[in-house]
Design a protein around this motif. Structure first.
Motif, short mmCIF file in Angstrom:
data_model
loop_
_atom_site.label_atom_id
_atom_site.label_comp_id
_atom_site.label_asym_id
_atom_site.label_seq_id
_atom_site.Cartn_x
_atom_site.Cartn_y
_atom_site.Cartn_z
N ARG A 27 36.20 -5.22 67.74
CA ARG A 27 36.82 -5.92 66.61
C ARG A 27 37.92 -5.06 66.00
O ARG A 27 37.82 -3.83 65.96
CB ARG A 27 35.77 -6.28 65.56
CG ARG A 27 34.84 -7.41 65.97
CD ARG A 27 33.79 -7.69 64.88
NE ARG A 27 32.79 -6.62 64.80
CZ ARG A 27 31.77 -6.62 63.94
NH1 ARG A 27 31.64 -7.64 63.08
NH2 ARG A 27 30.91 -5.63 63.94
N LEU A 28 38.96 -5.72 65.51
CA LEU A 28 40.10 -5.03 64.93
C LEU A 28 40.34 -5.55 63.52
O LEU A 28 40.40 -6.76 63.30
CB LEU A 28 41.35 -5.23 65.77
CG LEU A 28 42.62 -4.50 65.31
CD1 LEU A 28 42.43 -2.99 65.45
CD2 LEU A 28 43.83 -4.96 66.11
N VAL A 29 40.45 -4.65 62.56
CA VAL A 29 40.67 -5.00 61.16
C VAL A 29 41.97 -4.35 60.70
O VAL A 29 42.16 -3.14 60.85
CB VAL A 29 39.50 -4.54 60.27
CG1 VAL A 29 39.77 -4.89 58.81
CG2 VAL A 29 38.18 -5.15 60.74
N LYS A 30 42.86 -5.17 60.14
CA LYS A 30 44.11 -4.66 59.59
C LYS A 30 44.04 -4.65 58.07
O LYS A 30 43.60 -5.63 57.46
CB LYS A 30 45.29 -5.51 60.06
CG LYS A 30 45.54 -5.44 61.57
CD LYS A 30 46.77 -6.24 61.97
CE LYS A 30 47.04 -6.15 63.46
NZ LYS A 30 48.27 -6.90 63.85
N THR A 31 44.48 -3.56 57.48
CA THR A 31 44.39 -3.43 56.02
C THR A 31 45.52 -2.53 55.53
O THR A 31 46.20 -1.86 56.31
CB THR A 31 43.02 -2.85 55.62
OG1 THR A 31 42.88 -2.89 54.21
CG2 THR A 31 42.87 -1.41 56.10
N ASP A 32 45.72 -2.51 54.20
CA ASP A 32 46.75 -1.66 53.59
C ASP A 32 46.20 -0.33 53.10
O ASP A 32 46.93 0.66 53.02
CB ASP A 32 47.40 -2.39 52.41
CG ASP A 32 48.16 -3.63 52.84
OD1 ASP A 32 48.85 -3.57 53.88
OD2 ASP A 32 48.06 -4.66 52.15
N HIS A 33 44.93 -0.32 52.76
CA HIS A 33 44.34 0.89 52.17
C HIS A 33 42.85 0.94 52.51
O HIS A 33 42.20 -0.09 52.64
CB HIS A 33 44.53 0.90 50.65
CG HIS A 33 44.29 2.23 50.01
ND1 HIS A 33 45.26 3.22 49.96
CD2 HIS A 33 43.19 2.75 49.40
CE1 HIS A 33 44.77 4.28 49.34
NE2 HIS A 33 43.52 4.02 49.00
N ILE A 34 42.33 2.17 52.62
CA ILE A 34 40.92 2.39 52.96
C ILE A 34 40.25 3.18 51.84
O ILE A 34 40.82 4.14 51.31
CB ILE A 34 40.77 3.16 54.29
CG1 ILE A 34 41.24 2.30 55.46
CG2 ILE A 34 39.33 3.60 54.52
CD1 ILE A 34 41.22 3.03 56.79
N VAL A 35 39.04 2.77 51.48
CA VAL A 35 38.19 3.54 50.59
C VAL A 35 36.98 3.98 51.40
O VAL A 35 36.19 3.13 51.85
CB VAL A 35 37.73 2.73 49.36
CG1 VAL A 35 36.81 3.57 48.49
CG2 VAL A 35 38.94 2.25 48.56
N ALA A 36 36.83 5.28 51.62
CA ALA A 36 35.70 5.80 52.37
C ALA A 36 34.58 6.17 51.39
O ALA A 36 34.70 7.11 50.63
CB ALA A 36 36.11 7.02 53.19
N ALA A 37 33.50 5.37 51.43
CA ALA A 37 32.34 5.62 50.57
C ALA A 37 31.14 5.83 51.47
O ALA A 37 30.26 4.98 51.58
CB ALA A 37 32.13 4.45 49.61
#
Length: 641
Positions: free
Chosen positions: A417-427
């Motif tokens: 699966r591929l997810v495109k996003t502008d920003h990542i929050v690593a929690a």
């Protein structure tokens, strides 16, 4: 001295020859005395041979003159050498002061033009002085505080000694300081933190602050609690603290906070620490409350600077401000992690998405939200609740790679699966900060991480550890490490008491809580692990069974603040007959989940059940087996409307 040796080498043979002649004359005189008539006057007696008195006197005079002359010469030479030595030392000493004055004059002369340049030329870069130079008075002339930043002056004098030194500026340190001052009113406490802020509470950063209607909330850091009351995230205003410069001289003691300074080395034997600017502070007793550092995914760390720039590791005030700004300027944010922090941020940003159209995605490797904590059925129910907040859930997601492409971040999962996003929050969890372990020689627990301490939270005779960084021995549940606000409060308070001689073990079980908005919340205590057997008892919820209603009743938005160390007295059990235990039901309005280990309750979650934590604490402390947990659930009055 060399001249003395040369003279002595010249005079020594003559002196030895004279001495030899004198000894020979003495022996000859002894032989001749037998032939001298007894009537000879004593004045005419001589130690030399007959007829040689004038020669003997000449020898004596020569030897005496040589000795006296040599002695005078040696005395004069030594005196002159000593005088030259003193003059040389004086010259060397004066040279150092002269060089220092020249350097000071050199550093002071450019100051005036530098000040004028900063006032008249906006393009002129400002060069900051080194820490050593900043400590001197002349450097203070060109130091200017940035607008809106409450920074300490460069000439701030760091206390050389603190009777109570607290490393870390979080909840645990503040709780310890308050506890120390309560037991020792004249105590002088110094808190050293690498953050620029005074001690503050972290929970609102992922909870209430996101629901504020105030557009300037990132500046004021004030928020409305679920009960409608407003407060600041700071424990106390600046006026509560004293200036670090005044700590040593203040008569009645106090609490001082040294911000923007990091302890980088700890000398346990010498009872002192070294800061990142090489300043040393000695102490009598020390608390290590360094907290933790947010973990990151290795695939993100290896992805390069562009990906790292668009990734937030959420922990501090600056992280809240940064993420708030990002959420208002991008179209999509992806949260990696399904635990407490990840789920709270997902719900908070999901609420905002309904207003701004922001796409919020949450992905995690578990099947449902908080899958490591909640039973599967409750985790699934919680997941549906999060979806209703406007969050797109991607479960059982293992990140394979992250790349930056076409101004987007592409997250590729291991299942393709591929997810495109502008920003990542690593929690994805917290790593306890144990940087001082090596220099201090303190033990780090290999299983749980953190500084290994005993039941009194003591690592050494005069060193304690509290908060996230403490791996402590729980006298009821064994070795543990806890990463929650209330544990920081409880452990910090206990460490502070023990630093003043209380010698109390850690028996008061700390709790933790999480709110998924104002309508769903839970409180937990003990070991809550979804891998343990669980028994859940649920009932129908009412309007008062929400976090909002609970805080309205208790009068505080931080529920642990209403906790005390008093032994709980179990309330009378409800007379309402309890229904059979619920395992799979569509609506879990409110209830109690018991976590069992060897048939003994070791953890309890109160699901939308509030102000009953002392009861749960007593059940765990008793450590008894219960044949029917339905009867135990009655103690929480969950069946009352």
């Amino acid at each position: 001295m060399l001249k003395c040796r040369t003279v002595w080498k010249k005079l020594a043979p003559l002196a030895r020859a004279s001495s030899t002649v004198c000894r020979q004359n003495v022996r000859r005189a002894g032989l001749n005395n037998g032939r001298i008539p007894a009537s000879v006057p004593a004045a005419h007696m001589s130690t030399g041979p007959g007829g040689g008195g004038s020669q003997n006197q000449l020898y004596v005079l020569l030897v005496g003159a040589a000795c006296v002359g040599g002695g005078l010469y040696v005395y004069q030479t030594v005196k002159e050498d000593n005088q030259r030595y003193l003059e040389r030392i004086s010259e060397i000493e004066s040279r150092k002061f002269r060089v220092a004055r020249e350097q000071a004059a050199t550093s002071i002369q450019p100051e005036a033009p530098a000040v004028k340049a900063t006032e008249t030329e906006a393009e002129e870069p400002v060069v900051e002085a080194s820490p050593e130079e900043a400590a001197e008075p002349p450097a203070a002339l060109v130091v200017e505080d940035a607008p809106g930043v409450d920074s300490a002056p460069a000439s701030l004098k760091v206390p050389s000694h603190a009777p109570y030194l607290l490393i870390g500026g979080g909840t645990a340190s503040f709780a310890a300081a308050r506890s120390i001052r309560a037991r020792d009113p004249g105590a002088k406490v110094l808190i050293v933190t690498d953050e620029p802020d005074l001690p503050y509470m972290r929970p609102p950063l992922s909870k209430e602050l996101w629901f504020s209607d105030d557009p300037s909330v990132t500046e004021t850091l004030r928020f409305k609690q679920w009960n409608g009351k407003e407060r600041s995230i700071y424990f106390q205003p600046p006026s509560f603290y004293i200036n670090p410069e005044e700590l040593e001289s203040t008569e009645n003691g106090g609490v001082a906070v040294l911000t923007g300074k990091k302890v980088v080395h700890m000398d346990v034997r010498g009872n002192k620490v070294k800061l990142d600017d090489n300043t040393e502070i000695s102490y009598d007793k020390c608390l290590i409350a360094t907290g933790g550092v947010p973990r990151n995914l290795q695939v993100i760390e290896r992805a390069g600077d562009e990906v790292m720039k668009r990734t937030t590791l959420f922990r501090k005030i600056e992280d809240f401000k940064s993420l708030d700004k990002v959420s208002r300027n991008v179209n999509s944010i992806t949260i990696i992690g399904g635990g407490f922090l990840g789920s709270e941020l997902a719900c908070a940003l999901g609420r905002r998405s309904n207003e701004s159209g922001l796409e919020v995605i949450q992905m995690y490797p578990e099947k449902g939200n908080m899958g490591k904590v909640l039973p599967e059925y409750l985790s699934n129910w919680t997941t549906e609740k999060v979806k209703k907040e406007g969050v797109k859930i991607i479960s059982e997601a293992l990140v394979k790679s992250v790349t930056s492409k076409d101004d987007k971040l592409e997250i590729k999962l291991k299942d393709g699966r591929l997810v495109k996003t502008d920003h990542i929050v690593a929690a994805v969890g917290l790593e306890p900060n144990v940087d001082l372990a090596k220099s201090a020689g303190l033990e780090v627990d290999s299983d749980f991480g953190g500084f290994r301490v005993n039941a009194e939270l003591q690592a050494r005779s005069n060193i304690w550890v509290a908060g996230d960084a403490a791996c402590f021995y729980d006298i009821r549940l064994g070795r543990r490490r806890v990463e929650h606000h209330d544990h920081a409060v409880v452990s910090g308070r206990l460490a502070g008491e023990n630093m003043t001689g209380a010698n109390k073990p850690y028996w008061h079980q700390s709790m933790f809580w999480s709110d998924l908005g104002p309508d769903v919340g839970y409180e937990a205590i003990g070991i809550v692990d979804s891998s343990l057997p669980t028994v859940g008892v649920f009932a129908k919820a009412t309007a008062k069974d929400t976090p909002k209603a609970a805080t309205e009743k208790s009068g505080t938005g931080i529920r642990s603040e209403s906790e005390t160390e008093d032994v709980a007295i179990s309330p009378a059990a409800s007379s309402t007959p309890a229904p059979t235990m619920v395992q799979h039901k569509d609506d879990y309005g409110k209830g109690v989940i018991f976590y069992l280990r060897d048939k003994v309750v070791v953890g309890i979650i109160l699901w939308n059940v509030f102000n009953r934590m002392p009861v749960a604490r007593k059940i765990i402390k008793d450590g008894e087996e219960h044949a029917d947990l339905n009867e135990v659930a009655k103690l929480f009055n969950i069946h009352e409307d």
